[in-house]
Enzyme design. Structure first.
Site, short mmCIF file in Angstrom:
data_model
loop_
_atom_site.label_atom_id
_atom_site.label_comp_id
_atom_site.label_asym_id
_atom_site.label_seq_id
_atom_site.Cartn_x
_atom_site.Cartn_y
_atom_site.Cartn_z
N SER A 42 0.81 -1.22 0.00
CA SER A 42 0.00 0.00 0.00
C SER A 42 0.84 1.27 0.00
O SER A 42 0.33 2.35 -0.34
CB SER A 42 -0.94 0.02 1.21
OG SER A 42 -0.21 -0.14 2.41
N ASP A 333 -3.39 8.18 7.83
CA ASP A 333 -4.24 7.27 8.61
C ASP A 333 -3.36 6.54 9.62
O ASP A 333 -2.21 6.93 9.84
CB ASP A 333 -5.05 6.32 7.71
CG ASP A 333 -4.19 5.32 6.95
OD1 ASP A 333 -3.02 5.10 7.32
OD2 ASP A 333 -4.71 4.72 5.98
N HIS A 336 -0.43 4.77 7.24
CA HIS A 336 0.19 5.34 6.05
C HIS A 336 0.54 6.81 6.20
O HIS A 336 -0.15 7.56 6.88
CB HIS A 336 -0.74 5.14 4.85
CG HIS A 336 -1.12 3.72 4.63
ND1 HIS A 336 -2.34 3.22 5.04
CD2 HIS A 336 -0.44 2.69 4.06
CE1 HIS A 336 -2.39 1.93 4.72
NE2 HIS A 336 -1.26 1.58 4.13
#
Length: 368
Positions: A42, A333, A336
């Site tokens: 991610s 978040d 991340h």
């Protein structure tokens, strides 16, 4: 004359990639053209997971993701651009399109294979992500297609000049602390790291076998100090989970050794590692020095440190809070980084000095 030749090349390439089955042996590329191929999780996923069958834990295709820069969610796990987006900008390339983006076949600038939640181990989030080995299979198919479309000689040049960005491993270690994994009852930490590095090394060798020569990657961050792990630390609320950061350190040491060995064994193989662990540790301890106000609490989430992975309200926990000024935060978040933090790491990867990025930085790899 140069300009005219470039336009002819562009026109031929445009036609060729609109007809993927077409074969041609005399397609020309700009002489110094360097493509960018992206693998990983991610940290690098620009939206591939939007096109696979997965859960909302592995998706970022809803607000407030993407809204700072793109003004809408793109599937990137940040408020804006990711590290590869900045690298593409520095290299004067367009943003590299996710491989699975519907109808896209123009691969001469590169492709993004990364998948949020992916690991070096096939078992990590199995069935919900494109694991690293599967990403390699996608690349192998794409390399074969390039040979059909460009001819062997031009494809060989493109693949050899290209830079291959990889970010992988975090999820393999997170899984040990966030799921009911019994791996550390079976393996010592060193043995587990060796398995992860072995899988990663195998994929790098696969890229090399298909013609890739230049690999660049950030090493792992201090994983135990993200908002999600601080919130999980029931023994000492708010402290880092030192066992997880220790695994990241072991991984980083093994990664450096493995890439050095590959450089010694593989002809014309070059690599770049950026010490993301040290960089983010310094940012965590001295946020104001790097232009941030908050390095422990996430901008988006809920609970202590906004460490519950609920940003956007589409996952199992629906409640979330959003900070007022995202540029003040290191974490967007609970896992991340913000666009601003991504930019700082990208700059270190691009032009970092040997104490932080080496033996080459990305600027040097793109020039070679």
């Amino acid at each position: 004359m140069v300009s005219f030749r470039f336009h002819i090349c562009f026109l031929v390439l445009f036609v060729v990639f609109l007809t993927p089955t077409h074969s041609h042996g005399h397609i020309c590329l700009p002489k110094q053209h360097v493509a960018l191929f992206i693998f990983g999780d991610s940290i690098f996923d620009a939206g591939n997971n939007d096109y696979i069958n997965t859960t909302t834990d592995n998706l970022a295709n809803y607000g407030p993701y993407g809204e700072t820069f793109f003004n809408y969610p793109t599937g990137r796990f940040s408020n804006g651009r990711l590290i590869p987006d900045f690298i593409a900008e520095f290299a004067k390339l367009p943003f590299i399109t996710p491989l699975l983006y519907p109808g896209y076949h123009q691969y001469t600038d590169g492709s993004n294979f990364a998948s949020g939640g992916a690991g070096a181990l096939v078992e990590t989030n199995k069935g919900l992500v494109i694991d690293l080995k599967s990403q390699l299979h996608y690349f192998e198919k794409l390399a074969n297609q390039l040979r059909k479309n460009l001819g062997d000689e031009e494809a060989k040049k493109l693949l050899a000049r290209a830079v291959y960005l990889i970010s992988i491993g975090s999820n393999d270690y997170f899984a040990l602390f966030t799921s009911n994994s019994s791996a550390l009852q079976t393996y010592s930490p060193e043995e587990y790291v060796d398995i992860v590095i072995g899988n990663l090394t195998s994929v790098i060798k696969g890229i090399y076998k298909k013609g890739g020569r230049k690999v660049a990657m950030p090493n792992l961050a201090p994983l135990g100090c993200s908002p999600i792990t601080r919130a999980l630390n029931t023994n000492n609320t708010g402290a880092c989970i030192e066992g997880l950061s220790a695994l990241a350190k072991l991984h980083n040491e093994a990664l450096s050794k493995s890439l050095q060995e590959l450089e010694n064994k593989l002809d014309r193989f070059k690599y770049s590692i950026t010490d993301k662990y040290t960089s983010l540790s310094e940012t965590k301890d001295n946020p104001s020095k790097y232009g941030f106000k908050e390095s422990k609490i996430a901008c988006c989430g809920t609970g202590p440190y906004r460490g519950t992975f609920s940003c956007g309200g589409k996952r199992s926990v629906k409640e979330y809070e959003l900070c007022e000024n995202v540029s003040e935060y290191v974490f967007f978040d609970s896992i991340h980084a913000t666009e601003r933090a991504n930019q700082q790491i990208a700059e270190l990867m691009w032009s970092g000095t040997p104490n932080i990025t080496g033996p080459y930085n990305l600027a040097a790899l793109f020039e070679n």
